[in-house]
Design a protein around this motif. Structure first.
Motif, PDB file in Angstrom:
ATOM      1  N   SER A  40       0.857  -1.193   0.000  1.00  0.00           N
ATOM      2  CA  SER A  40       0.000   0.000   0.000  1.00  0.00           C
ATOM      3  C   SER A  40       0.885   1.233   0.000  1.00  0.00           C
ATOM      4  N   GLY A  41       0.290   2.357  -0.343  1.00  0.00           N
ATOM      5  CA  GLY A  41       1.032   3.615  -0.358  1.00  0.00           C
ATOM      6  C   GLY A  41       1.770   3.821  -1.661  1.00  0.00           C
ATOM      7  N   ALA A  42       2.526   4.902  -1.705  1.00  0.00           N
ATOM      8  CA  ALA A  42       3.287   5.246  -2.911  1.00  0.00           C
ATOM      9  C   ALA A  42       4.533   6.019  -2.511  1.00  0.00           C
ATOM     10  N   GLY A  43       5.534   5.934  -3.371  1.00  0.00           N
ATOM     11  CA  GLY A  43       6.773   6.679  -3.133  1.00  0.00           C
ATOM     12  C   GLY A  43       7.435   6.300  -1.830  1.00  0.00           C
ATOM     13  N   SER A  44       7.856   7.305  -1.067  1.00  0.00           N
ATOM     14  CA  SER A  44       8.539   7.043   0.198  1.00  0.00           C
ATOM     15  C   SER A  44       7.578   6.559   1.285  1.00  0.00           C
ATOM     16  N   MET A  45       6.277   6.583   0.996  1.00  0.00           N
ATOM     17  CA  MET A  45       5.278   6.126   1.964  1.00  0.00           C
ATOM     18  C   MET A  45       4.772   4.712   1.651  1.00  0.00           C
ATOM     19  N   THR A  46       5.480   3.993   0.788  1.00  0.00           N
ATOM     20  CA  THR A  46       5.085   2.626   0.440  1.00  0.00           C
ATOM     21  C   THR A  46       5.347   1.693   1.611  1.00  0.00           C
ATOM     22  N   HIS A  47       4.359   0.843   1.881  1.00  0.00           N
ATOM     23  CA  HIS A  47       4.496  -0.187   2.913  1.00  0.00           C
ATOM     24  C   HIS A  47       4.221  -1.524   2.246  1.00  0.00           C
ATOM     25  N   ASP A  48       5.109  -2.477   2.432  1.00  0.00           N
ATOM     26  CA  ASP A  48       4.959  -3.791   1.816  1.00  0.00           C
ATOM     27  C   ASP A  48       5.038  -4.849   2.903  1.00  0.00           C
ATOM     28  N   ARG A  49       3.921  -5.538   3.141  1.00  0.00           N
ATOM     29  CA  ARG A  49       3.874  -6.631   4.112  1.00  0.00           C
ATOM     30  C   ARG A  49       4.042  -7.922   3.317  1.00  0.00           C
ATOM     31  N   VAL A  50       5.020  -8.736   3.681  1.00  0.00           N
ATOM     32  CA  VAL A  50       5.231 -10.018   3.024  1.00  0.00           C
ATOM     33  C   VAL A  50       5.026 -11.113   4.065  1.00  0.00           C
ATOM     34  N   MET A  51       4.143 -12.054   3.733  1.00  0.00           N
ATOM     35  CA  MET A  51       3.876 -13.179   4.629  1.00  0.00           C
ATOM     36  C   MET A  51       4.301 -14.463   3.927  1.00  0.00           C
ATOM     37  N   ARG A  52       5.081 -15.282   4.633  1.00  0.00           N
ATOM     38  CA  ARG A  52       5.482 -16.595   4.127  1.00  0.00           C
ATOM     39  C   ARG A  52       4.720 -17.639   4.924  1.00  0.00           C
ATOM     40  N   PHE A  53       4.365 -18.741   4.272  1.00  0.00           N
ATOM     41  CA  PHE A  53       3.518 -19.738   4.906  1.00  0.00           C
ATOM     42  C   PHE A  53       4.237 -21.085   5.001  1.00  0.00           C
ATOM     43  N   VAL A  54       3.836 -21.867   5.985  1.00  0.00           N
ATOM     44  CA  VAL A  54       4.483 -23.131   6.303  1.00  0.00           C
ATOM     45  C   VAL A  54       4.046 -24.297   5.407  1.00  0.00           C
ATOM     46  N   PRO A  55       2.761 -24.435   5.064  1.00  0.00           N
ATOM     47  CA  PRO A  55       2.358 -25.630   4.306  1.00  0.00           C
ATOM     48  C   PRO A  55       3.092 -25.764   2.970  1.00  0.00           C
ATOM     49  N   LEU A  56       3.266 -27.008   2.537  1.00  0.00           N
ATOM     50  CA  LEU A  56       3.834 -27.303   1.228  1.00  0.00           C
ATOM     51  C   LEU A  56       2.710 -27.765   0.311  1.00  0.00           C
ATOM     52  N   PHE A  57       2.832 -27.478  -0.975  1.00  0.00           N
ATOM     53  CA  PHE A  57       1.791 -27.788  -1.953  1.00  0.00           C
ATOM     54  C   PHE A  57       2.382 -28.571  -3.110  1.00  0.00           C
ATOM     55  N   ASP A  58       1.531 -29.372  -3.746  1.00  0.00           N
ATOM     56  CA  ASP A  58       1.981 -30.183  -4.873  1.00  0.00           C
ATOM     57  C   ASP A  58       2.249 -29.345  -6.114  1.00  0.00           C
ATOM     58  N   THR A  59       1.509 -28.245  -6.285  1.00  0.00           N
ATOM     59  CA  THR A  59       1.683 -27.411  -7.477  1.00  0.00           C
ATOM     60  C   THR A  59       1.854 -25.944  -7.095  1.00  0.00           C
ATOM     61  N   SER A  60       2.408 -25.203  -8.014  1.00  0.00           N
ATOM     62  CA  SER A  60       2.567 -23.765  -7.837  1.00  0.00           C
ATOM     63  C   SER A  60       1.199 -23.083  -7.753  1.00  0.00           C
ATOM     64  N   ASP A  61       0.247 -23.567  -8.552  1.00  0.00           N
ATOM     65  CA  ASP A  61      -1.099 -22.978  -8.536  1.00  0.00           C
ATOM     66  C   ASP A  61      -1.791 -23.180  -7.189  1.00  0.00           C
ATOM     67  N   GLN A  62      -1.638 -24.356  -6.573  1.00  0.00           N
ATOM     68  CA  GLN A  62      -2.219 -24.596  -5.249  1.00  0.00           C
ATOM     69  C   GLN A  62      -1.607 -23.643  -4.225  1.00  0.00           C
TER      70      GLN A  62
END
Length: 90
Positions: A40-62
């Protein structure tokens, strides 16, 4: 030297003021992990939340679908004023 694991950025989409970008990466075992960027935001006020998850999946689409579901859930809680305590799934 281990093989380089490529991060795949799936099609980003806008929800209100947020840009949601699902991310997946293959593991050495051939399964896939999921992550999501919510920006969200723009320029110097951009905020980026990145969440990584534990489960593994058989396909990239899943993995991508799971990441999108988690982003929508997080954004829904954000809109209602409730905040998640964690993103770890068992």
């Amino acid at each position: 030297m281990p093989a380089r694991r490529t991060l795949k950025i799936h099609t980003p989409f806008q929800i209100g003021r947020y840009l949601v970008s699902p991310l997946t990466r293959p593991t050495e075992s051939g399964r896939h992990v999921a992550a999501v960027s919510i920006r969200s935001g723009a320029g110097s006020m951009t905020h980026d939340r990145v969440m990584r998850f534990v489960p593994l999946f058989d396909t990239s689409d899943q993995a991508s679908c799971f990441a999108v579901d988690q982003a929508l859930d997080w954004l829904g809680r954000r809109a209602t004023g409730s905040h998640p305590t964690h993103t770890h799934q068992e």
